[in-house]
Write a protein that holds these residues in place. Structure first.
Motif, PDB file in Angstrom:
ATOM      1  N   LEU A   1       0.735  -1.296   0.229  1.00  0.00           N
ATOM      2  CA  LEU A   1       0.132   0.503  -0.248  1.00  0.00           C
ATOM      3  C   LEU A   1       0.623   1.124   0.401  1.00  0.00           C
ATOM      4  CD1 LEU A   1      -2.509  -0.877   2.897  1.00  0.00           C
ATOM      5  CD2 LEU A   1      -3.323  -1.566   0.484  1.00  0.00           C
ATOM      6  N   LEU A   2       0.891   1.675  -0.978  1.00  0.00           N
ATOM      7  CA  LEU A   2       1.213   3.638  -0.697  1.00  0.00           C
ATOM      8  C   LEU A   2       0.183   4.357  -0.158  1.00  0.00           C
ATOM      9  CD1 LEU A   2       3.050   5.851  -2.372  1.00  0.00           C
ATOM     10  CD2 LEU A   2       0.730   6.361  -3.474  1.00  0.00           C
ATOM     11  N   LEU A   3       1.023   4.846   1.078  1.00  0.00           N
ATOM     12  CA  LEU A   3      -0.138   5.787   1.662  1.00  0.00           C
ATOM     13  C   LEU A   3       0.740   7.591   1.553  1.00  0.00           C
ATOM     14  CD1 LEU A   3       0.707   3.835   5.234  1.00  0.00           C
ATOM     15  CD2 LEU A   3      -1.039   3.849   3.348  1.00  0.00           C
ATOM     16  N   ALA A   4       0.020   8.171   1.557  1.00  0.00           N
ATOM     17  CA  ALA A   4       0.724   9.807   1.496  1.00  0.00           C
ATOM     18  C   ALA A   4      -0.147  10.649   2.102  1.00  0.00           C
ATOM     19  CB  ALA A   4       0.429  10.259  -0.060  1.00  0.00           C
ATOM     20  N   ALA A   5       0.981  11.359   3.046  1.00  0.00           N
ATOM     21  CA  ALA A   5       0.038  12.266   3.570  1.00  0.00           C
ATOM     22  C   ALA A   5       0.796  13.922   3.364  1.00  0.00           C
ATOM     23  CB  ALA A   5       0.798  11.965   5.525  1.00  0.00           C
ATOM     24  N   THR A   6      -0.378  14.300   3.982  1.00  0.00           N
ATOM     25  CA  THR A   6       0.066  16.513   4.048  1.00  0.00           C
ATOM     26  C   THR A   6       0.301  16.497   5.370  1.00  0.00           C
ATOM     27  OG1 THR A   6      -1.864  16.988   4.308  1.00  0.00           O
ATOM     28  CG2 THR A   6      -1.249  16.361   1.984  1.00  0.00           C
TER      29      THR A   6
ATOM     30  N   LEU B   1      -3.846  12.713   6.756  1.00  0.00           N
ATOM     31  CA  LEU B   1      -3.199  11.508   5.657  1.00  0.00           C
ATOM     32  C   LEU B   1      -3.947  11.370   4.933  1.00  0.00           C
ATOM     33  CD1 LEU B   1      -2.227   8.447   4.752  1.00  0.00           C
ATOM     34  CD2 LEU B   1      -4.200   7.142   5.188  1.00  0.00           C
ATOM     35  N   VAL B   2      -3.803  11.476   3.117  1.00  0.00           N
ATOM     36  CA  VAL B   2      -4.336  12.225   1.752  1.00  0.00           C
ATOM     37  C   VAL B   2      -4.468  10.576   1.334  1.00  0.00           C
ATOM     38  CG1 VAL B   2      -2.488  12.544   0.713  1.00  0.00           C
ATOM     39  CG2 VAL B   2      -4.146  13.724   0.250  1.00  0.00           C
ATOM     40  N   ASN B   3      -3.753   9.905   1.011  1.00  0.00           N
ATOM     41  CA  ASN B   3      -3.859   9.286  -0.379  1.00  0.00           C
ATOM     42  C   ASN B   3      -3.714   7.849   0.156  1.00  0.00           C
ATOM     43  OD1 ASN B   3      -3.132   9.013  -3.332  1.00  0.00           O
ATOM     44  ND2 ASN B   3      -5.381   8.388  -2.959  1.00  0.00           N
ATOM     45  N   VAL B   4      -4.001   6.321  -0.329  1.00  0.00           N
ATOM     46  CA  VAL B   4      -3.937   5.196   0.001  1.00  0.00           C
ATOM     47  C   VAL B   4      -4.014   4.599  -1.120  1.00  0.00           C
ATOM     48  CG1 VAL B   4      -4.196   2.933   1.312  1.00  0.00           C
ATOM     49  CG2 VAL B   4      -4.747   5.118   2.288  1.00  0.00           C
ATOM     50  N   VAL B   5      -2.998   3.872  -2.332  1.00  0.00           N
ATOM     51  CA  VAL B   5      -3.039   3.018  -2.951  1.00  0.00           C
ATOM     52  C   VAL B   5      -3.089   1.345  -3.225  1.00  0.00           C
ATOM     53  CG1 VAL B   5      -2.154   3.552  -5.053  1.00  0.00           C
ATOM     54  CG2 VAL B   5      -2.110   5.354  -3.993  1.00  0.00           C
ATOM     55  N   PHE B   6      -3.511   0.610  -3.645  1.00  0.00           N
ATOM     56  CA  PHE B   6      -3.747  -0.542  -3.878  1.00  0.00           C
ATOM     57  C   PHE B   6      -2.597  -0.830  -4.318  1.00  0.00           C
ATOM     58  CE2 PHE B   6      -8.247  -0.478  -2.308  1.00  0.00           C
ATOM     59  CZ  PHE B   6      -8.198  -0.720  -1.473  1.00  0.00           C
ATOM     60  N   HIS B   7      -1.901  -2.164  -4.267  1.00  0.00           N
ATOM     61  CA  HIS B   7      -1.240  -3.000  -5.034  1.00  0.00           C
ATOM     62  C   HIS B   7       0.155  -1.609  -6.235  1.00  0.00           C
ATOM     63  CE1 HIS B   7      -4.277  -5.386  -5.000  1.00  0.00           C
ATOM     64  NE2 HIS B   7      -4.658  -4.532  -5.449  1.00  0.00           N
TER      65      HIS B   7
ATOM     66  N   GLU C   1       4.683   4.604  -8.980  1.00  0.00           N
ATOM     67  CA  GLU C   1       4.962   5.406  -9.910  1.00  0.00           C
ATOM     68  C   GLU C   1       4.228   7.137 -10.548  1.00  0.00           C
ATOM     69  OE1 GLU C   1       8.479   6.750  -9.365  1.00  0.00           O
ATOM     70  OE2 GLU C   1       8.993   5.510  -8.383  1.00  0.00           O
ATOM     71  N   LYS C   2       3.088   6.176 -10.641  1.00  0.00           N
ATOM     72  CA  LYS C   2       1.894   7.035 -11.569  1.00  0.00           C
ATOM     73  C   LYS C   2       1.183   6.919 -10.751  1.00  0.00           C
ATOM     74  CE  LYS C   2      -2.811   5.675 -14.256  1.00  0.00           C
ATOM     75  NZ  LYS C   2      -3.634   4.710 -14.367  1.00  0.00           N
ATOM     76  N   ALA C   3       0.903   6.832  -9.152  1.00  0.00           N
ATOM     77  CA  ALA C   3       0.053   7.183  -8.217  1.00  0.00           C
ATOM     78  C   ALA C   3       0.678   8.748  -8.274  1.00  0.00           C
ATOM     79  CB  ALA C   3       0.051   6.130  -7.329  1.00  0.00           C
ATOM     80  N   LEU C   4       2.106   8.178  -7.885  1.00  0.00           N
ATOM     81  CA  LEU C   4       2.840   9.668  -6.827  1.00  0.00           C
ATOM     82  C   LEU C   4       2.694  10.367  -8.213  1.00  0.00           C
ATOM     83  CD1 LEU C   4       5.792   7.961  -5.577  1.00  0.00           C
ATOM     84  CD2 LEU C   4       4.175   8.945  -4.256  1.00  0.00           C
ATOM     85  N   GLY C   5       3.318  10.146  -9.717  1.00  0.00           N
ATOM     86  CA  GLY C   5       2.845  11.244 -10.649  1.00  0.00           C
ATOM     87  C   GLY C   5       1.449  12.173 -10.131  1.00  0.00           C
ATOM     88  N   GLN C   6       0.421  11.311 -10.138  1.00  0.00           N
ATOM     89  CA  GLN C   6      -0.918  11.717 -10.362  1.00  0.00           C
ATOM     90  C   GLN C   6      -0.644  12.822  -9.062  1.00  0.00           C
ATOM     91  OE1 GLN C   6      -2.807   8.467 -10.097  1.00  0.00           O
ATOM     92  NE2 GLN C   6      -3.308   8.949 -12.856  1.00  0.00           N
ATOM     93  N   LEU C   7      -0.186  12.117  -7.672  1.00  0.00           N
ATOM     94  CA  LEU C   7      -0.574  13.325  -6.351  1.00  0.00           C
ATOM     95  C   LEU C   7      -0.077  14.174  -6.766  1.00  0.00           C
ATOM     96  CD1 LEU C   7      -1.428  12.553  -3.345  1.00  0.00           C
ATOM     97  CD2 LEU C   7       0.631  11.440  -3.482  1.00  0.00           C
ATOM     98  N   GLY C   8       1.377  14.080  -6.942  1.00  0.00           N
ATOM     99  CA  GLY C   8       2.049  15.742  -7.089  1.00  0.00           C
ATOM    100  C   GLY C   8       1.537  16.467  -8.088  1.00  0.00           C
ATOM    101  N   ASP C   9       1.288  16.361  -9.472  1.00  0.00           N
ATOM    102  CA  ASP C   9       0.103  17.336 -10.242  1.00  0.00           C
ATOM    103  C   ASP C   9      -1.318  17.797  -9.348  1.00  0.00           C
ATOM    104  OD1 ASP C   9       1.902  17.040 -11.928  1.00  0.00           O
ATOM    105  OD2 ASP C   9       0.894  15.434 -12.862  1.00  0.00           O
ATOM    106  N   ARG C  10      -1.916  16.544  -8.599  1.00  0.00           N
ATOM    107  CA  ARG C  10      -3.097  17.235  -7.846  1.00  0.00           C
ATOM    108  C   ARG C  10      -2.774  17.850  -6.865  1.00  0.00           C
ATOM    109  NH1 ARG C  10      -7.464  13.141  -7.892  1.00  0.00           N
ATOM    110  NH2 ARG C  10      -8.093  14.654  -7.148  1.00  0.00           N
ATOM    111  N   LEU C  11      -1.646  17.817  -5.784  1.00  0.00           N
ATOM    112  CA  LEU C  11      -1.644  18.481  -5.021  1.00  0.00           C
ATOM    113  C   LEU C  11      -0.413  19.905  -5.204  1.00  0.00           C
ATOM    114  CD1 LEU C  11      -1.261  15.952  -2.375  1.00  0.00           C
ATOM    115  CD2 LEU C  11      -3.150  17.350  -2.959  1.00  0.00           C
ATOM    116  N   GLY C  12      -0.036  19.660  -6.030  1.00  0.00           N
ATOM    117  CA  GLY C  12       0.869  20.778  -6.847  1.00  0.00           C
ATOM    118  C   GLY C  12       1.907  20.537  -5.626  1.00  0.00           C
TER     119      GLY C  12
ATOM    120  N   GLY D   1     -20.064  -6.254  -5.271  1.00  0.00           N
ATOM    121  CA  GLY D   1     -20.267  -4.585  -6.049  1.00  0.00           C
ATOM    122  C   GLY D   1     -18.735  -5.032  -6.649  1.00  0.00           C
ATOM    123  N   GLY D   2     -18.586  -3.589  -6.813  1.00  0.00           N
ATOM    124  CA  GLY D   2     -16.880  -3.136  -8.196  1.00  0.00           C
ATOM    125  C   GLY D   2     -16.081  -3.148  -6.352  1.00  0.00           C
ATOM    126  N   PHE D   3     -14.940  -2.780  -6.567  1.00  0.00           N
ATOM    127  CA  PHE D   3     -13.582  -2.463  -6.101  1.00  0.00           C
ATOM    128  C   PHE D   3     -12.913  -1.742  -6.340  1.00  0.00           C
ATOM    129  CE2 PHE D   3     -10.578  -3.105  -2.414  1.00  0.00           C
ATOM    130  CZ  PHE D   3     -11.482  -2.166  -1.644  1.00  0.00           C
ATOM    131  N   GLY D   4     -12.257  -0.924  -6.269  1.00  0.00           N
ATOM    132  CA  GLY D   4     -10.908  -0.580  -6.486  1.00  0.00           C
ATOM    133  C   GLY D   4      -9.977  -1.260  -6.442  1.00  0.00           C
TER     134      GLY D   4
END
Length: 181
Positions: free
Chosen positions: A21-26, A30-36, A43-54, A157-160
Motif C-alpha cells: 500500500l502506498l500511503l501519503a500524508a500532508t 492522510l491524503v491517499n492510500v493506493v493498492f498494489h 510511480e503513476k500514483a506519485l505522479g498524479q498525487l504531485g500534479d493534483r496537490l502541486g 459490487g465492484g472494488f478498486g
C-alpha cells in the motif's frame, strides 16, 4: 508551519495482508492510500498525487506516516476497529466527499451498507450509481472503508483494489468467512 511544510507530501510503501500500500500524508493528515503499489502503479500514483496537490513528494515512513502505518498494522492484526486518523480530504469534493465522510463515520467495522442505503443517508436516495462512482474515486480506501459497501442483493459490487482484496478485508472484519485456502 511554513509554506514548504504545507506543500510537502510524505509518502511510503508499506506491506500489508492485501499487498503493498502506498500511503501519503500532508500537514493536514492522510491524503491517499493506493493498492498494489509496486513499481509502475507506485510511480503513476506519485505522479498524479504531485500534479493534483502541486506538492513536493518526500519518501518517509516516519513523521506524518508513523501513526497511519502503526494503525494499519494493528488493523491487519485484527486489533483495531476504528482508525481515528486525521484525514486530508483535498482529493475529493462535492457529492463524493459527502458520501465518503458518511461512509467513514456511519458504517462501522464488521458491518456493510448498500449503495442505495448510503445514497439515502446523504439525502440522494436515487443516487446509488453515483455512490458507486464515489467508492471508485475514494482516495483513502481501507481507512475510509469502501470495501463495506455492497449491492442490495448481497453481491460484493465492484472494488478498486479487486474483488479478492474486498473479500479479504470483509473476512478480516468478520463479515465474510475466511477463505479455506
Amino acid at each position: 508551519m511554513n509554506d514548504f511544510g504545507q506543500s510537502r507530501v510524505e509518502w511510503a510503501v508499506v506491506s500489508s495482508d492485501i499487498g503493498p500500500l502506498l500511503l501519503a500524508a500532508t500537514a493536514h493528515g492522510l491524503v491517499n492510500v493506493v493498492f498494489h503499489a509496486d513499481g509502475p502503479v507506485r510511480e503513476k500514483a506519485l505522479g498524479q498525487l504531485g500534479d493534483r496537490l502541486g506538492a513536493e513528494l518526500v519518501e518517509s515512513a516516519s513523521g506524518r506516516l508513523a501513526e497511519p502505518i502503526r494503525a494499519l498494522t494493528t488493523y491487519f492484526a485484527g486489533e483495531l476497529r476504528e482508525f481515528g486518523l486525521p484525514l486530508d480530504w483535498s482529493l475529493c469534493a462535492g457529492f463524493n466527499r459527502q458520501v465518503l465522510r458518511e461512509l467513514a463515520t456511519g458504517v462501522p467495522y464488521g458491518t456493510v451498507a448498500g449503495y442505495g442505503d448510503l445514497a439515502g443517508r446523504v439525502g440522494q436516495p436515487r443516487a446509488a450509481q453515483a455512490v458507486g462512482a464515489a467508492m471508485g474515486a475514494n482516495p483513502l480506501p481501507v481507512i475510509v472503508p469502501c470495501h463495506r459497501v455492497v449491492e442490495s442483493d448481497g453481491g460484493l459490487g465492484g472494488f478498486g483494489g479487486g474483488l479478492e482484496t474486498k473479500r479479504r478485508l470483509l473476512a478480516l472484519e468478520g463479515v465474510l468467512p475466511e477463505p479455506l485456502f
